[in-house]
Motif scaffolding. Structure first.
Motif, PDB file in Angstrom:
ATOM      1  N   MET A   1       0.851  -1.168   0.000  1.00 30.87           N
ATOM      2  CA  MET A   1       0.000   0.000   0.000  1.00 30.87           C
ATOM      3  C   MET A   1       0.901   1.237   0.000  1.00 30.87           C
ATOM      4  O   MET A   1       1.879   1.305   0.724  1.00 30.87           O
ATOM      5  CB  MET A   1      -0.896  -0.035   1.253  1.00 30.87           C
ATOM      6  N   LYS A   2       0.552   2.218  -0.810  1.00 31.48           N
ATOM      7  CA  LYS A   2       1.305   3.470  -0.861  1.00 31.48           C
ATOM      8  C   LYS A   2       1.098   4.241   0.435  1.00 31.48           C
ATOM      9  O   LYS A   2       0.049   4.144   1.081  1.00 31.48           O
ATOM     10  CB  LYS A   2       0.840   4.325  -2.041  1.00 31.48           C
ATOM     11  N   LEU A   3       2.108   5.031   0.818  1.00 31.28           N
ATOM     12  CA  LEU A   3       2.007   5.818   2.041  1.00 31.28           C
ATOM     13  C   LEU A   3       0.796   6.742   1.991  1.00 31.28           C
ATOM     14  O   LEU A   3       0.090   6.897   2.992  1.00 31.28           O
ATOM     15  CB  LEU A   3       3.286   6.621   2.285  1.00 31.28           C
ATOM     16  N   LYS A   4       0.528   7.338   0.864  1.00 32.53           N
ATOM     17  CA  LYS A   4      -0.639   8.228   0.745  1.00 32.53           C
ATOM     18  C   LYS A   4      -1.922   7.477   1.116  1.00 32.53           C
ATOM     19  O   LYS A   4      -2.752   7.987   1.873  1.00 32.53           O
ATOM     20  CB  LYS A   4      -0.730   8.766  -0.687  1.00 32.53           C
ATOM     21  N   MET A   5      -2.069   6.247   0.621  1.00 33.08           N
ATOM     22  CA  MET A   5      -3.265   5.446   0.918  1.00 33.08           C
ATOM     23  C   MET A   5      -3.326   5.088   2.403  1.00 33.08           C
ATOM     24  O   MET A   5      -4.410   5.075   2.999  1.00 33.08           O
ATOM     25  CB  MET A   5      -3.273   4.189   0.065  1.00 33.08           C
TER      26      MET A   5
ATOM     27  N   ARG B   1       5.816  -4.540   5.210  1.00 34.06           N
ATOM     28  CA  ARG B   1       6.349  -5.061   6.467  1.00 34.06           C
ATOM     29  C   ARG B   1       6.817  -6.492   6.238  1.00 34.06           C
ATOM     30  O   ARG B   1       6.145  -7.283   5.560  1.00 34.06           O
ATOM     31  CB  ARG B   1       5.340  -4.943   7.594  1.00 34.06           C
ATOM     32  N   ASP B   2       7.969  -6.802   6.799  1.00 29.57           N
ATOM     33  CA  ASP B   2       8.496  -8.158   6.705  1.00 29.57           C
ATOM     34  C   ASP B   2       7.657  -9.096   7.553  1.00 29.57           C
ATOM     35  O   ASP B   2       6.996  -8.675   8.517  1.00 29.57           O
ATOM     36  CB  ASP B   2       9.959  -8.208   7.174  1.00 29.57           C
ATOM     37  N   LYS B   3       7.708 -10.351   7.198  1.00 32.57           N
ATOM     38  CA  LYS B   3       7.004 -11.380   7.963  1.00 32.57           C
ATOM     39  C   LYS B   3       7.480 -11.331   9.420  1.00 32.57           C
ATOM     40  O   LYS B   3       8.669 -11.212   9.690  1.00 32.57           O
ATOM     41  CB  LYS B   3       7.299 -12.748   7.360  1.00 32.57           C
ATOM     42  N   GLY B   4       6.539 -11.389  10.323  1.00 34.94           N
ATOM     43  CA  GLY B   4       6.861 -11.393  11.742  1.00 34.94           C
ATOM     44  C   GLY B   4       6.909 -10.020  12.382  1.00 34.94           C
ATOM     45  O   GLY B   4       7.059  -9.909  13.600  1.00 34.94           O
ATOM     46  N   VAL B   5       6.782  -8.954  11.597  1.00 30.19           N
ATOM     47  CA  VAL B   5       6.784  -7.606  12.164  1.00 30.19           C
ATOM     48  C   VAL B   5       5.446  -7.377  12.853  1.00 30.19           C
ATOM     49  O   VAL B   5       4.392  -7.421  12.226  1.00 30.19           O
ATOM     50  CB  VAL B   5       7.040  -6.533  11.078  1.00 30.19           C
ATOM     51  N   ASP B   6       5.518  -7.179  14.150  1.00 30.56           N
ATOM     52  CA  ASP B   6       4.325  -7.095  14.987  1.00 30.56           C
ATOM     53  C   ASP B   6       3.945  -5.628  15.246  1.00 30.56           C
ATOM     54  O   ASP B   6       3.976  -5.161  16.380  1.00 30.56           O
ATOM     55  CB  ASP B   6       4.585  -7.835  16.300  1.00 30.56           C
ATOM     56  N   LEU B   7       3.613  -4.910  14.177  1.00 30.33           N
ATOM     57  CA  LEU B   7       3.144  -3.534  14.277  1.00 30.33           C
ATOM     58  C   LEU B   7       1.799  -3.439  13.564  1.00 30.33           C
ATOM     59  O   LEU B   7       1.616  -4.023  12.504  1.00 30.33           O
ATOM     60  CB  LEU B   7       4.127  -2.565  13.601  1.00 30.33           C
ATOM     61  N   THR B   8       0.881  -2.699  14.155  1.00 29.16           N
ATOM     62  CA  THR B   8      -0.408  -2.488  13.517  1.00 29.16           C
ATOM     63  C   THR B   8      -0.265  -1.439  12.414  1.00 29.16           C
ATOM     64  O   THR B   8       0.709  -0.674  12.393  1.00 29.16           O
ATOM     65  CB  THR B   8      -1.454  -2.004  14.532  1.00 29.16           C
ATOM     66  N   ASP B   9      -1.244  -1.377  11.532  1.00 32.85           N
ATOM     67  CA  ASP B   9      -1.247  -0.335  10.503  1.00 32.85           C
ATOM     68  C   ASP B   9      -1.254   1.052  11.144  1.00 32.85           C
ATOM     69  O   ASP B   9      -0.620   1.977  10.648  1.00 32.85           O
ATOM     70  CB  ASP B   9      -2.457  -0.488   9.583  1.00 32.85           C
ATOM     71  N   GLU B  10      -1.968   1.178  12.236  1.00 34.25           N
ATOM     72  CA  GLU B  10      -2.032   2.441  12.971  1.00 34.25           C
ATOM     73  C   GLU B  10      -0.643   2.852  13.469  1.00 34.25           C
ATOM     74  O   GLU B  10      -0.246   4.009  13.354  1.00 34.25           O
ATOM     75  CB  GLU B  10      -2.997   2.282  14.144  1.00 34.25           C
ATOM     76  N   GLU B  11       0.099   1.913  14.037  1.00 33.55           N
ATOM     77  CA  GLU B  11       1.446   2.199  14.533  1.00 33.55           C
ATOM     78  C   GLU B  11       2.392   2.539  13.383  1.00 33.55           C
ATOM     79  O   GLU B  11       3.223   3.449  13.503  1.00 33.55           O
ATOM     80  CB  GLU B  11       1.990   1.005  15.323  1.00 33.55           C
ATOM     81  N   ILE B  12       2.260   1.850  12.277  1.00 32.59           N
ATOM     82  CA  ILE B  12       3.097   2.141  11.105  1.00 32.59           C
ATOM     83  C   ILE B  12       2.757   3.525  10.558  1.00 32.59           C
ATOM     84  O   ILE B  12       3.650   4.303  10.209  1.00 32.59           O
ATOM     85  CB  ILE B  12       2.962   1.037  10.041  1.00 32.59           C
ATOM     86  N   CYS B  13       1.495   3.865  10.505  1.00 29.35           N
ATOM     87  CA  CYS B  13       1.067   5.177  10.044  1.00 29.35           C
ATOM     88  C   CYS B  13       1.665   6.273  10.932  1.00 29.35           C
ATOM     89  O   CYS B  13       2.209   7.264  10.433  1.00 29.35           O
ATOM     90  CB  CYS B  13      -0.453   5.246  10.037  1.00 29.35           C
ATOM     91  N   ALA B  14       1.576   6.100  12.234  1.00 28.01           N
ATOM     92  CA  ALA B  14       2.137   7.069  13.180  1.00 28.01           C
ATOM     93  C   ALA B  14       3.644   7.198  12.992  1.00 28.01           C
ATOM     94  O   ALA B  14       4.188   8.307  12.953  1.00 28.01           O
ATOM     95  CB  ALA B  14       1.809   6.645  14.615  1.00 28.01           C
ATOM     96  N   ASN B  15       4.326   6.078  12.852  1.00 29.69           N
ATOM     97  CA  ASN B  15       5.775   6.095  12.676  1.00 29.69           C
ATOM     98  C   ASN B  15       6.161   6.759  11.359  1.00 29.69           C
ATOM     99  O   ASN B  15       7.133   7.515  11.303  1.00 29.69           O
ATOM    100  CB  ASN B  15       6.332   4.674  12.764  1.00 29.69           C
ATOM    101  N   CYS B  16       5.400   6.509  10.307  1.00 34.06           N
ATOM    102  CA  CYS B  16       5.670   7.149   9.014  1.00 34.06           C
ATOM    103  C   CYS B  16       5.510   8.660   9.115  1.00 34.06           C
ATOM    104  O   CYS B  16       6.317   9.409   8.550  1.00 34.06           O
ATOM    105  CB  CYS B  16       4.759   6.590   7.931  1.00 34.06           C
ATOM    106  N   LEU B  17       4.483   9.126   9.812  1.00 32.86           N
ATOM    107  CA  LEU B  17       4.286  10.562   9.974  1.00 32.86           C
ATOM    108  C   LEU B  17       5.475  11.181  10.708  1.00 32.86           C
ATOM    109  O   LEU B  17       6.029  12.195  10.275  1.00 32.86           O
ATOM    110  CB  LEU B  17       2.983  10.859  10.713  1.00 32.86           C
ATOM    111  N   ILE B  18       5.875  10.581  11.810  1.00 31.20           N
ATOM    112  CA  ILE B  18       7.008  11.100  12.584  1.00 31.20           C
ATOM    113  C   ILE B  18       8.271  11.142  11.733  1.00 31.20           C
ATOM    114  O   ILE B  18       8.990  12.151  11.701  1.00 31.20           O
ATOM    115  CB  ILE B  18       7.227  10.250  13.853  1.00 31.20           C
ATOM    116  N   ASN B  19       8.548  10.054  11.031  1.00 35.55           N
ATOM    117  CA  ASN B  19       9.766  10.001  10.222  1.00 35.55           C
ATOM    118  C   ASN B  19       9.710  10.947   9.029  1.00 35.55           C
ATOM    119  O   ASN B  19      10.736  11.523   8.654  1.00 35.55           O
ATOM    120  CB  ASN B  19      10.046   8.567   9.768  1.00 35.55           C
TER     121      ASN B  19
END
Length: 126
Positions: A1-5, A88-106
């Motif tokens: 999924m694209k970051l924009k989406m 996300r690689d197999k086994g990465v235990d992050l929710t889409d919400e957490e990834i979204c938050a991390n992407c915004l911060i970064n």
């Protein structure tokens, strides 16, 4: 999924608590984070073949391991970041919400923001 989406799939208030956990001063700077989110949503993504890949990372200094994406994935202009696939690689235990938050911060702290965000960026980094 694209970051924009990914960003479009969440309302700011839904993932801001995750931002606040990852960035301790976020609650004090909620206005600036909201502005970054709004700007990113208003921008047109530039297509990119590159990825933002979440994987297991190791900190050689502390010896700790954590899930995240390499900083280099975010060293680009915001429009290019929006066009990157978020994976996300197999086994990465992050929710889409957490990834979204991390992407915004970064995106804010590592990406090349537009001039419209300069004043807020200065407020966040002083």
């Amino acid at each position: 999924m694209k970051l924009k989406m990914l960003l479009e799939s969440f309302d700011f208030e839904d993932f801001f608590p995750s931002v606040a956990i990852m960035y301790p001063n976020a609650r004090r700077h909620k206005k600036e984070f909201r502005q970054a989110y709004d700007i990113l949503l208003s921008m047109r993504p530039t297509p990119s073949n590159k990825n933002i890949r979440y994987t297991l990372l190791h900190d050689d200094v502390s010896g700790n391991s954590f899930f995240g994406a390499n900083d280099q994935n975010f060293r680009s202009s915001w429009d290019v970041l929006l066009g990157k696939d978020v994976k996300r690689d197999k086994g990465v235990d992050l929710t889409d919400e957490e990834i979204c938050a991390n992407c915004l911060i970064n995106a804010i702290f590592l990406g090349k923001h537009p001039k419209a965000f300069e004043e807020s960026y200065i407020a966040l980094t002083r």
